[in-house]
Motif scaffolding. Structure first.
Motif, short mmCIF file in Angstrom:
data_model
loop_
_atom_site.label_atom_id
_atom_site.label_comp_id
_atom_site.label_asym_id
_atom_site.label_seq_id
_atom_site.Cartn_x
_atom_site.Cartn_y
_atom_site.Cartn_z
N VAL A 181 1.01 -1.11 -0.21
CA VAL A 181 0.08 -0.02 -0.07
C VAL A 181 0.94 1.16 -0.12
CG1 VAL A 181 -1.67 1.30 1.39
CG2 VAL A 181 -1.83 -1.32 1.16
N ALA A 182 0.62 2.33 -0.89
CA ALA A 182 1.20 3.48 -1.06
C ALA A 182 0.76 4.49 -1.46
CB ALA A 182 2.57 3.13 -2.12
N TYR A 183 1.16 5.64 -0.94
CA TYR A 183 0.33 6.95 -1.18
C TYR A 183 1.33 7.73 -2.56
CZ TYR A 183 -1.03 11.96 -0.43
OH TYR A 183 -1.54 13.16 -0.66
N MET A 184 0.32 8.07 -3.37
CA MET A 184 1.17 8.64 -4.47
C MET A 184 0.46 10.05 -4.94
SD MET A 184 2.47 7.06 -8.04
CE MET A 184 0.93 6.59 -8.86
N VAL A 185 1.45 10.98 -5.10
CA VAL A 185 1.08 12.20 -5.77
C VAL A 185 1.51 12.27 -7.08
CG1 VAL A 185 0.88 14.54 -5.48
CG2 VAL A 185 0.61 13.19 -3.53
N THR A 186 1.07 12.74 -8.09
CA THR A 186 1.51 12.85 -9.44
C THR A 186 1.28 14.22 -9.84
OG1 THR A 186 0.79 10.58 -10.39
CG2 THR A 186 1.31 12.53 -11.75
N THR A 187 2.16 14.84 -10.26
CA THR A 187 2.18 16.32 -10.67
C THR A 187 2.63 16.62 -12.22
OG1 THR A 187 4.52 16.75 -10.06
CG2 THR A 187 2.66 17.34 -8.35
N VAL A 188 1.75 17.59 -12.92
CA VAL A 188 2.09 17.65 -14.17
C VAL A 188 2.19 19.24 -14.40
CG1 VAL A 188 1.09 17.50 -16.82
CG2 VAL A 188 0.80 15.51 -14.76
N PRO A 189 3.22 19.68 -14.93
CA PRO A 189 3.14 21.14 -14.97
C PRO A 189 1.95 21.90 -16.01
CG PRO A 189 5.52 20.34 -15.65
CD PRO A 189 4.21 19.17 -15.69
N GLN A 190 1.89 22.87 -15.52
CA GLN A 190 0.78 23.60 -16.45
C GLN A 190 1.13 23.94 -17.94
OE1 GLN A 190 -0.40 27.53 -15.04
NE2 GLN A 190 -2.35 27.45 -15.73
N VAL A 191 0.44 23.68 -18.96
CA VAL A 191 0.83 23.91 -20.11
C VAL A 191 0.02 24.82 -20.78
CG1 VAL A 191 0.90 22.83 -22.47
CG2 VAL A 191 1.24 21.44 -20.36
N ARG A 192 0.61 25.84 -21.60
CA ARG A 192 -0.16 26.98 -22.23
C ARG A 192 -1.02 26.41 -23.35
NH1 ARG A 192 3.23 31.86 -24.04
NH2 ARG A 192 3.56 31.81 -21.83
N GLN A 193 -2.33 26.72 -23.38
CA GLN A 193 -3.09 25.73 -24.27
C GLN A 193 -3.05 26.62 -25.62
OE1 GLN A 193 -4.74 22.96 -24.04
NE2 GLN A 193 -3.41 22.63 -21.88
N PHE A 194 -3.11 27.96 -25.21
CA PHE A 194 -3.35 28.92 -26.54
C PHE A 194 -2.34 29.97 -26.62
CE2 PHE A 194 -7.57 27.39 -25.21
CZ PHE A 194 -8.08 27.02 -26.65
#
Length: 202
Positions: A181-194
């Motif tokens: 059992v593990a606790y996981m956080v995934t982070t993804v940088p903000q990407v400019r859409q336009f």
């Protein structure tokens, strides 16, 4: 590559890695960066070696020359794997609580939090495909033992261990005990859409 909890990069080493990275990404020589920033090549060389101890003003000049913010020069972008072993950690004691700092990553974007449960199987471990560029996985093992991380740089972890590793390269999770059992956080940088569009009204 393992970075132990008592061997975190100093601010100078962090700036050194980031300046070198941004300069190389822009195919810029030290001489070119010196001309753009107004700093001497000797000063830049010391900064990239991690012995320059740059001032805030110097960081501001570098940021403008590299077209990045000062915060980006002081942010760990997660390329190396960072592991914190349970036996090597320390707790900060307050009057009403105790805290164990796992990690610090700055920026904004998408964040996903989950509890991961694994069971040992006889089938080969699945390789997880690379996610969006800049993705980081932050994994804290609650119970059990597992092998996790990039395919070519996985780490064996036990209860109480914490690891941060890049999720934008192929990676895997292998159960080494009956259950994990593990606790996981995934982070993804903000990407400019336009992108900004300028319309000439004339």
């Amino acid at each position: 590559m393992q970075i132990k909890s008592d061997d975190r990069a100093s601010e100078n080493e962090l700036v050194a890695r980031n300046v070198r990275r941004y300069r190389q990404e822009r195919a810029m020589s030290l001489g070119a960066l010196a001309r753009r920033s107004g700093l001497s090549k000797q000063t830049l060389s010391k900064i990239e070696q991690g012995v320059g101890n740059p001032t805030v003003d110097t960081l501001a000049l570098l940021g403008r020359a590299l077209d990045v913010s000062v915060r980006q020069l002081l942010t760990e972008w997660g390329t190396p794997v960072y592991v914190q072993r349970a036996a090597e950690t320390s707790w900060r004691q307050f009057d009403d609580r105790a805290e164990r700092l796992l990690d610090e990553v700055y920026g904004s974007g998408y964040l996903r939090t989950l509890i991961l449960r694994l069971e040992r199987t006889r089938t080969p471990p699945r390789v997880v495909a690379a996610h969006t560029a800049g993705t980081l996985h932050h994994l804290y093992v609650i119970t059990g033992k597992l092998r996790a991380g990039p395919v070519n740089d996985s780490l064996d972890l036990a209860a109480g261990d914490f690891v941060r590793f890049p999720g934008d390269i192929p990676h895997k999770y292998v159960c080494l005990s009956d259950r994990v059992v593990a606790y996981m956080v995934t982070t993804v940088p903000q990407v400019r859409q336009f992108s900004t569009t300028v319309v000439d009204a004339g």
